[in-house]
Design a protein around this motif. Structure first.
Motif, mmCIF file in Angstrom:
data_model
loop_
_atom_site.group_PDB
_atom_site.id
_atom_site.type_symbol
_atom_site.label_atom_id
_atom_site.label_comp_id
_atom_site.label_asym_id
_atom_site.label_seq_id
_atom_site.Cartn_x
_atom_site.Cartn_y
_atom_site.Cartn_z
ATOM 1 N N GLN A 13 0.971 -1.542 -0.271
ATOM 2 C CA GLN A 13 -0.072 -0.286 0.309
ATOM 3 C C GLN A 13 0.721 0.807 -0.267
ATOM 4 N N THR A 40 0.119 -6.748 1.758
ATOM 5 C CA THR A 40 -0.514 -7.658 3.189
ATOM 6 C C THR A 40 -2.348 -7.553 2.806
ATOM 7 N N CYS A 41 -2.251 -5.869 2.874
ATOM 8 C CA CYS A 41 -3.831 -5.349 3.345
ATOM 9 C C CYS A 41 -4.882 -6.321 2.447
ATOM 10 N N GLY A 45 -4.925 -9.632 4.696
ATOM 11 C CA GLY A 45 -4.646 -8.784 6.089
ATOM 12 C C GLY A 45 -6.507 -7.870 5.665
ATOM 13 N N CYS A 46 -5.759 -6.590 5.791
ATOM 14 C CA CYS A 46 -7.499 -5.696 6.164
ATOM 15 C C CYS A 46 -8.267 -6.060 5.230
ATOM 16 N N THR A 47 -8.330 -6.468 4.265
ATOM 17 C CA THR A 47 -9.622 -6.444 3.083
ATOM 18 C C THR A 47 -10.365 -7.910 3.721
ATOM 19 N N PHE A 308 0.593 -1.030 10.152
ATOM 20 C CA PHE A 308 -1.006 -1.161 9.551
ATOM 21 C C PHE A 308 -0.763 -0.428 8.335
ATOM 22 N N THR A 309 -1.851 -0.647 7.104
ATOM 23 C CA THR A 309 -2.187 -0.008 6.454
ATOM 24 C C THR A 309 -1.883 1.485 5.825
#
Length: 449
Positions: A13, A40-41, A45-47, A308-309
């Protein structure tokens, strides 16, 4: 050998917008990606985790409606949940790929390694660049447990590739990943046991934050074993047996490893490029994200930044200026917050009282329970609290911890005040709408009067 103004290793990102922005300014840019676009995000990860939790928390909230007179039958289709997660990941991943395709960035789909400080190798080809940026992120740290290697254990990297959820999931680790995925699995039908060597969940957080989370997980039927370590693993006929240091043996058909993260360092980074790593193995960077080698930078997780993203994105904004000579931007010129998406959520920004005291800063702190906020009572969402930490002499806001419903959204009120340089007295004077959860924030500040 092809030559470029900028080489970016990784498509996370921070790396993608940096590469695209530089190319739009007329610089020659090459970006290397050995796996899926988006870092990763987007991929692990986040998504996927937040798409997964959308289903899990919907199920959890529906079950609790009986407490306010609404009775629901909750039927979970876990395979459909996981298929939806993968579909969303696919859409976001394609979006990153399309963004790069529309740009002038030369994309190399291969793993990059260093041949020399400014020379990268991918396959049989070499690439020279004036500036190199490492954006390779982290991966799950895997413990050296007897019997673990070769078993089909889970990490955040393969958790969402399952066709169904385990009937009994054993989680090693009680940090963000372990608790989010553990609670999510429990709310979608798994029996879950969390094992941690610490004396409380999420040991980096304050004790009463952990107490709220412990009660919430217990309500979801999750077993938590504190101050316990796994010492051996066995796997046979689709089942894991995890032996703990007190001789307890846990049995389940799923094992999630979530004990922490380790940096992904390109081959040759130290030996051939001369780039130093810090004591934890992350790329060592100064305040301008520059490594020990001039014109080499790192951003995001691999640079030892908070993982964190939004931090990676903000690193991109800083590097965009730094690389062209504007050194007014640093990794410290920002107010950082973060959230954990358990239910209740945890939202944090700045310092805790302990942080301030360890730094020798005179401070005051106040706490306001959500059980005293009208919206919390009306909506049956009383778990949690608001906490504010301020400078005892200047009234500056040092930090805040919010625990409760949508705490990750509400914490931005404090973050914005800190970025603007407000004191707690500005919050105290504010008139927030009734009845909202945010109405409790001025009430919190008024405790300082």
């Amino acid at each position: 050998m092809a030559r470029y103004d900028l080489a970016v290793i990784g498509s996370g990102q921070g790396g993608v917008p940096l590469a695209v922005d530089a190319a739009s300014q007329g610089r020659s840019v090459v970006l290397f990606e050995r796996g899926a676009f988006g870092g990763t995000c987007v991929n692990v990860g986040c998504t996927p985790s937040k798409a997964f939790l959308a289903s899990a928390h919907s199920a959890g909230r529906a079950r609790r409606t009986a407490e306010i007179g609404v009775h629901c039958e909750v039927r979970v289709d876990a395979p459909a949940v996981l298929q939806r997660v993968r579909r969303i990941v696919g859409v976001w991943r394609e979006g990153v790929e399309e963004k790069l395709a529309r740009s002038a960035v030369h994309v190399v789909r291969a793993e990059a390694s260093f041949d020399a400080p400014h020379v990268l190798r991918a396959g049989d080809d070499t690439y020279e660049a004036d500036v190199v940026v490492i954006d390779t992120g982290t991966s799950a740290a895997i413990p050296d447990l007897p019997g673990l290697a070769g078993t089909p254990y889970l990490t955040n990297a393969n958790f969402f590739l399952q066709d169904a959820l385990p009937k009994h999931l054993i989680v090693l680790g009680s940090g963000y990943i372990g608790l989010e995925l553990g609670q999510g699995a429990a709310r979608l039908g798994s029996d879950v046991t969390v094992v941690t060597p610490d004396d409380r969940l999420v040991a980096r957080e304050e004790l009463d934050t952990c107490s709220v989370l412990t009660r919430a997980l217990a309500r979801d039927g999750i077993s938590v074993l504190l101050e316990r370590r796994a010492v051996a693993v066995a796997h046979d006929d689709g089942r894991f047996e995890v032996t703990l240091d007190d001789k307890t043996v846990l049995s389940g058909d799923g094992l999630l490893i979530a004990i922490g993260r380790r940096p992904t360092i390109p081959a040759g980074t130290v030996e051939r490029a001369g780039i130093a790593l810090d004591a934890r193995g992350f790329v060592q960077c100064d305040e301008h994200l520059q490594t020990s080698v001039p014109n080499h930078y790192a951003l995001g997780d691999v640079a030892g930044q908070p993982q964190f993203t939004h931090v990676s994105w903000e690193d991109f904004r800083r590097l965009r200026s730094i690389i062209v000579g504007d050194r007014s931007r640093t990794r410290s010129d920002r107010v950082l917050g973060y959230a954990m998406y358990t239910e209740p959520q945890v939202g944090r920004v700045g310092m805790t009282r302990d942080d301030a005291q360890k730094a020798g800063i005179p401070c005051r702190d106040v706490t306001y329970q959500l059980a005293d906020v009208a919206r919390g009572i009306e909506w049956n969402l009383e778990d949690g609290f608001f906490r504010l930490v301020v400078h005892a002499q200047t009234d500056a806001i040092l930090g805040a911890t919010f625990v409760g419903y949508e705490a990750g959204e509400l914490i931005h009120v404090i973050l914005a005040h800190m970025e603007a340089g407000s004191t707690w007295r500005t919050i105290e004077r504010s008139v927030h709408i009734h009845p909202t959860f945010a109405e409790g924030i001025p009430s919190l500040a008024r405790l300082l009067l």
